[in-house]
Write an enzyme that holds these catalytic residues in place. Structure first.
Site, PDB file in Angstrom:
ATOM      1  N   LYS A 127     -17.809 -56.803 -98.450  1.00  0.00           N
ATOM      2  CA  LYS A 127     -16.470 -57.199 -98.001  1.00  0.00           C
ATOM      3  C   LYS A 127     -15.716 -57.680 -99.236  1.00  0.00           C
ATOM      4  O   LYS A 127     -16.329 -58.040-100.241  1.00  0.00           O
ATOM      5  CB  LYS A 127     -16.569 -58.386 -97.041  1.00  0.00           C
ATOM      6  CG  LYS A 127     -17.008 -58.049 -95.641  1.00  0.00           C
ATOM      7  CD  LYS A 127     -16.759 -59.274 -94.777  1.00  0.00           C
ATOM      8  CE  LYS A 127     -17.501 -59.186 -93.468  1.00  0.00           C
ATOM      9  NZ  LYS A 127     -17.378 -60.427 -92.708  1.00  0.00           N
ATOM     10  N   HIS A 130     -13.041 -62.948-100.970  1.00  0.00           N
ATOM     11  CA  HIS A 130     -11.884 -63.610-100.379  1.00  0.00           C
ATOM     12  C   HIS A 130     -11.422 -64.777-101.231  1.00  0.00           C
ATOM     13  O   HIS A 130     -12.216 -65.384-101.946  1.00  0.00           O
ATOM     14  CB  HIS A 130     -12.281 -64.112 -98.991  1.00  0.00           C
ATOM     15  CG  HIS A 130     -11.139 -64.576 -98.186  1.00  0.00           C
ATOM     16  ND1 HIS A 130     -10.722 -65.874 -98.210  1.00  0.00           N
ATOM     17  CD2 HIS A 130     -10.303 -63.918 -97.361  1.00  0.00           C
ATOM     18  CE1 HIS A 130      -9.672 -65.996 -97.413  1.00  0.00           C
ATOM     19  NE2 HIS A 130      -9.404 -64.822 -96.883  1.00  0.00           N
ATOM     20  N   HIS A 133     -13.359 -67.854-101.317  1.00  0.00           N
ATOM     21  CA  HIS A 133     -14.538 -67.902-102.179  1.00  0.00           C
ATOM     22  C   HIS A 133     -14.170 -68.349-103.586  1.00  0.00           C
ATOM     23  O   HIS A 133     -15.022 -68.820-104.323  1.00  0.00           O
ATOM     24  CB  HIS A 133     -15.239 -66.546-102.213  1.00  0.00           C
ATOM     25  CG  HIS A 133     -15.800 -66.158-100.881  1.00  0.00           C
ATOM     26  ND1 HIS A 133     -15.414 -65.023-100.217  1.00  0.00           N
ATOM     27  CD2 HIS A 133     -16.679 -66.779-100.065  1.00  0.00           C
ATOM     28  CE1 HIS A 133     -16.048 -64.949 -99.057  1.00  0.00           C
ATOM     29  NE2 HIS A 133     -16.814 -66.004 -98.935  1.00  0.00           N
TER      30      HIS A 133
END
Ligand code: ARG
Length: 569
Positions: A127, A130, A133
């Protein structure tokens, strides 16, 4: 270095016959140094001594014996005792300590021999990385360095989200559309596109979910081909993250993520059963947490599979064995607060309460733009962290080209300043607050920013090189450091170690960031008010040493946050 608070507490304790350990916590630093350098609020003792605060203040003042080498005078103001430090002694203590410890100034060995586990970053592989993170990486990275500075044996764990349906999605997507993407050249980019496309199509066509489930099931069942693809995706992503981690100076000692616990959950589920903690609920196996005001913690889903919480419980128990930690912190967004309360409670119920007491979820707020809108949420996809860092570096490069085109090592400086700006912006307010991400603000060289700290640091460097002299403590006449502005600096330098300890205790890197702003500003005030380079040699030597000390501590502090200092800019 002498501990002035302790000295004051000792003297007060002797004069009123109380325990000095209790008193030391009462000592304050007055907001304005005209009211002394330290203050003792006597009303804290009013109850115990059954007297009015001003009377207590008088009695203490009359009975107290102080070492005039440490304290110059004591004054009473209302219920307060105000203590004025002997400037010369303090300057000598502080600067001698800087000379002894150099870049280690401020470190203390409180953590010696103790293991401290910090779990941070922990992105979900396959993924997008983000922006949330980014916060975990920056906050966790700072806490890692801060605690190491205090002597802890620090263990950084990147608990990768390297297992789960997202792999099924990417694998099914690869099967469907492989030929449409340029997987050779820009692999990571292609994979992300496939993942995003899969999610989009899934919304219109729910059958896609079945495809993903099937692909993931293959992986779970140990299909060789699927395993290979998984390994390939994992190492590819890690390689990609590493670039970002290097830029941010984030270090990990373990990348054991969710997948690592796949074959370790059975005995834990068995233990839960044996301890009679599992009950059935709608076909699932759960730990009932109603009496603790929480929804049940699902351990085995109705489909018979393990889940996020199962892995976290297993990981916690495994880390107890592996690291026998004094403390373990999880740097994870506040939206997972309930999740951590649940797993901590379950592990406590299993009988490991002593360890759970040492565990802490360290949450943080969202990243929002200057209008308060969540970043990355608008278009439904996330902002790539690498892109943000590169954009920061690019923007700084433009500023340099405009203002100082002849600067040496332009690229290197742009990297340090650009990345430093991003890191400092993340850490400049208490972590639980939402972080405002605004380019103009975070790159403002005059604001409370990373570039400002770096700019003041570079200024200390240029003063020293202009003087063409290496500061030597033996040349310093401490009685030359007298001005209020200089004393402000000395006092700040004196408190550095306390600041680092507090920031570790509260898991709050912003305590160090705010300190750096204060120190940089107080140096700037001093610098604007007085000439450091003067005709009077002894005065100049003392001022240069002070300048050197400020530079040293600015650098140490900034590095604790994960920033790097340019030597010029
Ligand atoms: N991978 C998770 C996420 O991105 C974060 C992991 C947090 N740590 C944990 N032990 N659950 O949401």
């Amino acid at each position: 270095m002498i501990n002035i608070k302790e000295e004051i507490a000792k003297a007060i304790a002797a004069s009123v016959n109380l325990d000095e350990k209790e008193l030391v916590n009462y000592i304050e630093i007055p907001p304005n140094s005209d009211l002394g350098d330290f203050a003792f609020p006597c009303f804290k003792l009013a109850k115990e001594l059954k007297k009015a605060p001003p009377i207590i203040a008088n009695e203490i003042k009359e009975n107290i014996t102080i070492d005039t080498k440490i304290l110059e005078k004591i004054e009473i103001q209302g219920g307060y005792l105000n203590f004025y430090i002997n400037k010369q002694t303090l300057a000598k203590e502080v600067l001698t300590e800087v000379d002894n410890k150099k870049e280690k100034y401020g470190s203390v060995n409180v953590g010696k021999g103790k293991n401290l586990v910090i779990e941070y970053s922990s992105p979900n592989i396959a993924k997008p990385f983000h922006i949330g993170h980014l916060r975990s990486t920056v906050i966790g990275g700072a806490l890692y360095k801060i605690n190491s500075f205090l002597g802890y044996n620090t263990i950084g764990i990147n608990y990768l989200g390297d297992w789960g349906l997202q792999f099924g999605k990417v694998m099914a997507g690869l099967e469907l559309w492989k030929s449409e993407y340029n997987l050779e050249e820009n692999t990571i980019d292609a994979i992300l596109k496939i993942y995003i496309r899969f999610n989009k199509e899934e919304k219109e066509n729910p059958e896609m979910t079945d495809l993903a489930r099937k692909a993931f099931k293959k992986l779970e069942d140990g299909d060789e081909e699927a395993k290979k693809t998984w390994e390939w995706l994992r190492s590819l992503s890690l390689e990609n993250y590493e670039k970002t981690y290097n830029l941010l100076n984030a270090k990990f000692d373990s990348y054991n993520g969710e997948a690592y616990y796949n074959d370790k959950m059975d005995p834990i589920v068995e233990e839960l059963k044996q301890k009679k903690l599992l009950v059935e609920s709608q076909g699932a196996q759960v730990v009932d947490l109603e009496e603790f005001g929480m929804p049940p913690c699902i351990v085995i889903t109705s489909a018979g599979t393990t889940i996020y919480a199962t892995r976290d419980i297993t990981a916690l128990l495994d880390r107890i064995k592996t690291y026998n930690f004094e403390k373990m912190i999880y740097v994870v967004g506040s939206e997972q607060k309930l999740h951590f309360s649940q797993i901590f409670k379950v592990v406590e119920l299993m009988g490991y309460g002593d360890y759970v007491k040492r565990c802490k979820h360290v949450p943080f707020g969202l990243v929002v733009d200057k209008d308060g809108e969540k970043i990355g949420s608008r278009k439904g996809n996330s902002v790539s962290l690498e892109d943000i860092l590169n954009e920061a570096i690019e923007k700084v490069k433009n500023i340099i080209n405009e203002k100082n085109p002849d600067l040496e090592d332009k690229d290197e400086v742009a990297r340090k300043v650009g990345v430093g700006a991003i890191i400092f912006n993340d850490l400049s307010n208490s972590r639980i607050k939402d972080e405002i991400f605004d380019w103009d603000m975070l790159l403002n060289f005059q604001g409370e920013t990373g570039p400002y700290i770096q700019y003041i640091y570079v200024r200390t460097k240029s003063v020293l090189s202009k003087a063409g002299y290496v500061p030597n403590i033996k040349d310093v006449d401490f009685s030359k450091i007298t001005e209020k502005e200089a004393m402000n600096i000395i006092k700040l330098l004196y408190s550095f170690s306390d600041v680092v300890i507090q920031s570790a205790e509260k898991n709050e890197p912003s305590i160090v960031s705010r300190y750096l702003i204060d120190l940089a500003q107080s140096f700037s005030n001093y610098y604007n008010e007085y000439h450091i380079i003067t005709d009077e040699k002894t005065l100049q030597d003392a001022r240069l040493y002070l300048t050197y000390a400020v530079g040293t501590v600015l650098k140490t502090g900034a590095e604790l946050l994960g920033m790097e200092m340019p030597e010029r800019m």
